[in-house]
Design a protein around this motif. Structure first.
Motif, short mmCIF file in Angstrom:
data_model
loop_
_atom_site.label_atom_id
_atom_site.label_comp_id
_atom_site.label_asym_id
_atom_site.label_seq_id
_atom_site.Cartn_x
_atom_site.Cartn_y
_atom_site.Cartn_z
N ALA A 1 1.62 7.28 1.91
CA ALA A 1 2.68 6.27 1.88
C ALA A 1 3.32 6.13 3.27
N LEU A 2 3.63 7.25 3.87
CA LEU A 2 4.24 7.21 5.21
C LEU A 2 3.27 6.67 6.25
N ALA A 3 1.97 6.99 6.10
CA ALA A 3 0.97 6.47 7.03
C ALA A 3 0.87 4.96 6.93
N ALA A 4 0.98 4.41 5.73
CA ALA A 4 0.93 2.96 5.55
C ALA A 4 2.12 2.29 6.24
N LEU B 1 0.83 -1.21 0.00
CA LEU B 1 0.00 0.00 0.00
C LEU B 1 0.87 1.26 0.00
N ALA B 2 1.98 1.21 0.72
CA ALA B 2 2.89 2.36 0.74
C ALA B 2 3.49 2.60 -0.64
N ARG B 3 3.85 1.52 -1.33
CA ARG B 3 4.42 1.66 -2.68
C ARG B 3 3.39 2.22 -3.66
N ILE B 4 2.13 1.81 -3.51
CA ILE B 4 1.07 2.35 -4.37
C ILE B 4 0.92 3.85 -4.13
N ALA B 5 0.85 4.24 -2.87
CA ALA B 5 0.71 5.66 -2.54
C ALA B 5 1.92 6.45 -3.04
N GLN B 6 3.10 5.87 -2.94
CA GLN B 6 4.31 6.54 -3.44
C GLN B 6 4.20 6.77 -4.94
N ARG B 7 3.76 5.76 -5.68
CA ARG B 7 3.61 5.91 -7.14
C ARG B 7 2.57 6.96 -7.50
N ARG B 8 1.57 7.07 -6.67
CA ARG B 8 0.53 8.07 -6.93
C ARG B 8 0.93 9.46 -6.48
N GLY B 9 2.10 9.57 -5.88
CA GLY B 9 2.59 10.88 -5.44
C GLY B 9 2.01 11.33 -4.12
N GLU C 1 10.98 9.89 2.31
CA GLU C 1 11.29 11.14 3.00
C GLU C 1 12.35 11.95 2.27
N SER C 2 13.22 11.28 1.50
CA SER C 2 14.27 12.00 0.79
C SER C 2 13.82 12.52 -0.57
N GLU C 3 12.69 12.03 -1.07
CA GLU C 3 12.19 12.49 -2.38
C GLU C 3 11.70 13.92 -2.26
N PRO C 4 12.02 14.73 -3.26
CA PRO C 4 11.50 16.10 -3.21
C PRO C 4 9.98 16.09 -3.34
N ALA C 5 9.34 16.96 -2.61
CA ALA C 5 7.88 17.05 -2.68
C ALA C 5 7.49 17.61 -4.04
N ILE C 6 6.40 17.08 -4.57
CA ILE C 6 5.88 17.59 -5.84
C ILE C 6 5.12 18.86 -5.54
N PRO C 7 5.53 19.99 -6.15
CA PRO C 7 4.75 21.20 -5.91
C PRO C 7 3.36 21.03 -6.51
N ARG C 8 2.35 21.23 -5.69
CA ARG C 8 0.97 21.02 -6.15
C ARG C 8 0.52 22.13 -7.09
N TRP C 9 0.94 23.34 -6.84
CA TRP C 9 0.54 24.48 -7.67
C TRP C 9 1.77 25.19 -8.17
N SER C 10 1.71 25.65 -9.41
CA SER C 10 2.79 26.49 -9.92
C SER C 10 2.20 27.53 -10.87
N LEU C 11 2.83 28.68 -10.88
CA LEU C 11 2.44 29.77 -11.78
C LEU C 11 3.67 30.15 -12.57
N ASP C 12 3.57 30.05 -13.88
CA ASP C 12 4.69 30.40 -14.76
C ASP C 12 4.32 31.64 -15.55
N ALA C 13 5.27 32.51 -15.73
CA ALA C 13 5.08 33.70 -16.55
C ALA C 13 6.22 33.75 -17.56
N ASP C 14 5.90 34.16 -18.76
CA ASP C 14 6.90 34.23 -19.81
C ASP C 14 6.64 35.49 -20.63
N ALA C 15 7.68 36.20 -20.97
CA ALA C 15 7.53 37.41 -21.78
C ALA C 15 8.63 37.42 -22.82
N GLY C 16 8.31 38.02 -23.94
CA GLY C 16 9.30 38.11 -25.00
C GLY C 16 9.12 39.38 -25.80
#
Length: 176
Positions: free
Chosen positions: A99-102, A86-94, A121-136
């Protein structure tokens, strides 16, 4: 005619051992083929459920794997290998928290659980939200006016492999 009970158990044991050997030899589809009838005939067989769960996991059939591990835990609540699954499944789902609770219910002496916990615990957390801006701004030679571009993107990561994004682009080229 049905085989005598001891003959059936012996045949089931042979199928189970072949299934485990197939799973360990990286032939999960063969393991599933051998384990599904065993689990259907004996759904309270926690060992077969766990093996089936890991075979499904190897095939990336996460929902089926989760059901098999849950069935094993319904019969044997302390089954560490089912909790690891179950922990491995949760890990794959991000889902790091899940995963830690399992892994919480697995004793500290379990080396595989400790290694998985350290990895998660060593994996970087996936940022849930991001805002990108681009100008040219492009300097165009000749009689044409310069180009101007601006873009914004808002992204939500539902899991490690799934994102939803909205993007707005504004461009001014050829005075349009």
């Amino acid at each position: 005619l049905a085989a005598p009970l001891h003959a059936q158990q012996s045949a089931d044991r042979g199928a189970y051992e072949r299934a485990v050997a197939a799973r360990l030899a990286d032939r999960p589809a063969e393991a599933v083929e051998l384990l599904e009838p065993l689990v259907s005939a004996e759904p309270r067989n926690a060992d077969a459920q766990v093996q089936l769960g890991y075979a499904y996991l190897a095939l990336d059939r996460l929902d089926a794997a989760e059901a098999a591990f849950a069935a094993a835990l319904a019969v044997a609540p302390g089954y560490a290998d089912a909790r690891l699954g179950l922990a491995r499944i949760a890990q794959r789902r991000g889902d790091r928290a899940r995963a830690l609770a399992a892994l919480e219910a697995i004793g500290p002496g379990n080396a595989e659980a400790a290694a998985l916990r350290a990895q998660i615990e060593s994996e970087p957390a996936i940022p849930r939200w991001s805002l990108d801006a681009d100008a040219g701004y492009a300097f165009v030679e000749g009689p044409q006016p310069d180009w101007k571009e601006l873009a914004f993107q808002l992204r939500h990561a539902a899991s490690e492999g799934t994102s939803v994004a909205a993007r707005v682009e504004i461009a001014n080229r050829f005075d349009r």
